[in-house]
Write a protein that holds these residues in place. Sequence first.
Motif, mmCIF file in Angstrom:
data_model
loop_
_atom_site.group_PDB
_atom_site.id
_atom_site.type_symbol
_atom_site.label_atom_id
_atom_site.label_comp_id
_atom_site.label_asym_id
_atom_site.label_seq_id
_atom_site.Cartn_x
_atom_site.Cartn_y
_atom_site.Cartn_z
ATOM 1 N N UNK A 232 0.835 -1.197 0.000
ATOM 2 C CA UNK A 232 0.000 0.000 0.000
ATOM 3 C C UNK A 232 0.871 1.250 0.000
ATOM 4 N N UNK A 233 0.263 2.380 -0.305
ATOM 5 C CA UNK A 233 0.991 3.642 -0.321
ATOM 6 C C UNK A 233 1.545 3.957 1.068
ATOM 7 N N UNK A 234 0.781 3.609 2.101
ATOM 8 C CA UNK A 234 1.262 3.837 3.464
ATOM 9 C C UNK A 234 2.506 3.027 3.767
ATOM 10 N N UNK A 235 2.541 1.789 3.297
ATOM 11 C CA UNK A 235 3.725 0.949 3.505
ATOM 12 C C UNK A 235 4.931 1.506 2.764
ATOM 13 N N UNK A 236 4.702 2.065 1.593
ATOM 14 C CA UNK A 236 5.790 2.689 0.843
ATOM 15 C C UNK A 236 6.307 3.915 1.582
ATOM 16 N N UNK A 237 5.392 4.710 2.133
ATOM 17 C CA UNK A 237 5.799 5.903 2.897
ATOM 18 C C UNK A 237 6.691 5.525 4.076
#
Length: 318
Positions: free
Chosen positions: A24-29
């Motif tokens: 997810x985008x949060x995991x990438x962040x």
Amino acid sequence: MTGIDFLASFLRTGRLHGIGIGSTLGEVDRAIRHRFVDVVDEAGESLRRDYGFVEFYFNPGDEWVMSGGSIELHRLASGPDLAREWARTTGVEFPRHVAWADVREELGRVPGAPELTVGDQGGFLEYRAAASNVSVIVVDDEEEERGYHAGHGDVWSVSLWAPVRTAPPRPGPVGCLTGPEGMGCGRSGHVHTMAFEHPAKKGGQGRLGPFEKLAELASNFTSSPAFSVFCVLLVAAFVVAHLAHLDTSWQHLFGDAMGAVALLLLALLKNSERRAEHAIQRKLDAIAAVLLEQGERQGETGRAHKDLAESIGIEDGD
């Protein structure tokens, strides 16, 4: 960690910094704390996150979910600051040019190294690891020398792709943006779409395919007096058919013939035009690279020098 070690691990696992397809985008962040630019299409159906030479692609849902990514290593040749900034924030140090031979050698030392299949992309070779869904694009042109662009045998890009749904980005004009983009955070209304491959990349330097050869023949023939006479006769036949009030089938025949000729010429001549344009641009890039090398020897590193470096290969992002 060196960039070579990093790429070998990426080829084996299909993950970088602990993230990959489905993240997810949060995991990438949380995994990558580096400046970026987010580019969302107008319909909100895709997101491209650009870290300078590393890009991730996302599909919408309850959260943005990663569907692919690419490491555009060719950008480092004209933008070494990108590598220095990435090393500072992630601890991974990439050289200005990455030789595929070095990556292959390191990959041979990695336990469980994936099997690679090789495909000819015309001026490039694609090494695909189906087990990890990673492909490597390598420059395959002996005339390409290292400088402000990747040279023969250098890695152009490394792509992570989701099976079936998402195809890996290609070099130059196959969906790859070339040249470093501005760093910083922001959003744009740019539409992220898949581009078709530039005709000059299909045949390769000095290796024209059947369609490219046909396009060259068509270009030469249409500039000849014989073709001009043929066009005049075809138009004259169409006019005579109308003036003589011939059966409508004859009028349709001549009209359809003109339409068919026009469509064929559009396809063939556009191919020839694009390849000629690409050849001119490559010469301009070579001239720019020489000017940059001369400027570096003379200690010139001003704004004009930087702008010229960033302009090399920028046409590939059209």
